[in-house]
Design a protein around this motif. Structure first.
Motif, short mmCIF file in Angstrom:
data_model
loop_
_atom_site.label_atom_id
_atom_site.label_comp_id
_atom_site.label_asym_id
_atom_site.label_seq_id
_atom_site.Cartn_x
_atom_site.Cartn_y
_atom_site.Cartn_z
N UNK A 5 36.87 37.80 40.27
CA UNK A 5 36.44 36.82 39.26
C UNK A 5 37.44 35.67 39.20
N UNK A 6 38.72 36.01 39.18
CA UNK A 6 39.77 34.98 39.10
C UNK A 6 39.71 34.06 40.31
N UNK A 11 41.18 30.65 39.12
CA UNK A 11 42.28 31.00 38.22
C UNK A 11 43.49 31.38 39.08
N UNK A 12 44.65 30.76 38.83
CA UNK A 12 45.83 31.06 39.64
C UNK A 12 46.29 32.52 39.47
N UNK A 13 46.94 33.04 40.51
CA UNK A 13 47.38 34.44 40.51
C UNK A 13 48.21 34.80 39.28
N UNK A 19 43.69 38.00 32.13
CA UNK A 19 42.29 38.43 32.12
C UNK A 19 42.18 39.91 31.77
N UNK A 20 43.00 40.72 32.43
CA UNK A 20 43.01 42.16 32.16
C UNK A 20 43.42 42.44 30.72
N UNK A 21 44.44 41.72 30.25
CA UNK A 21 44.93 41.91 28.88
C UNK A 21 43.84 41.56 27.87
#
Length: 135
Positions: A5-6, A11-13, A19-21
């Motif tokens: 998804x990132x 979305x940068x690394x 996102x997970x948080x």
């Protein structure tokens, strides 16, 4: 899927852990006595993932494992009557951290939305903790 998804969204690394948080912080807090009938019932990460709810140790364990699987250092932070996550980070991060073997594990609250890495609830400020880095 988080990494996919990132990547798809550009979305940068270095933003992927957030996102997970945010995903886990969105789970409703449900005490063990209500959800399981036991005073304490630590769930496996897969249980919390599929049930999409849990108490502090459930969401902390899931978050720590997700971060580890994404390639980021993490730890469980065990306080009296509470559990949180330690996010491995460098000196440029602002906020509260625990130093373990020369590494900084920044406090992360997982029981509600909006908590930032390094932000500690007022009721837990200055509390002693056991910090268990995930291997």
């Amino acid at each position: 899927e988080i990494t996919e998804i990132a990547t798809r969204e550009g979305i940068p690394r270095e933003e992927i852990p957030y996102l997970a948080i945010a995903f886990v912080q969105s789970f409703p807090y449900v005490s063990d006595s209500i959800s399981s009938g036991y005073d304490e019932y630590p769930r496996y990460p897969i249980e919390t993932f599929f049930e999409r709810k849990g108490d502090c140790e459930d969401t902390a364990i899931l978050t720590a494992v997700l971060l580890k699987q994404l390639g980021y250092g993490s730890a469980l932070i065990i306080l009296q009557n509470h559990c949180a996550v330690g996010v491995l980070g460098e000196e440029d991060i602002q906020g509260a951290y625990y130093l373990v073997n020369g590494k900084r594990y920044y406090y992360l609250e997982t029981t509600d939305v909006g908590w930032e890495v390094g932000e500690v609830p007022d009721s837990l400020q200055g509390s002693d903790a056991i910090v268990l880095p995930l291997p």
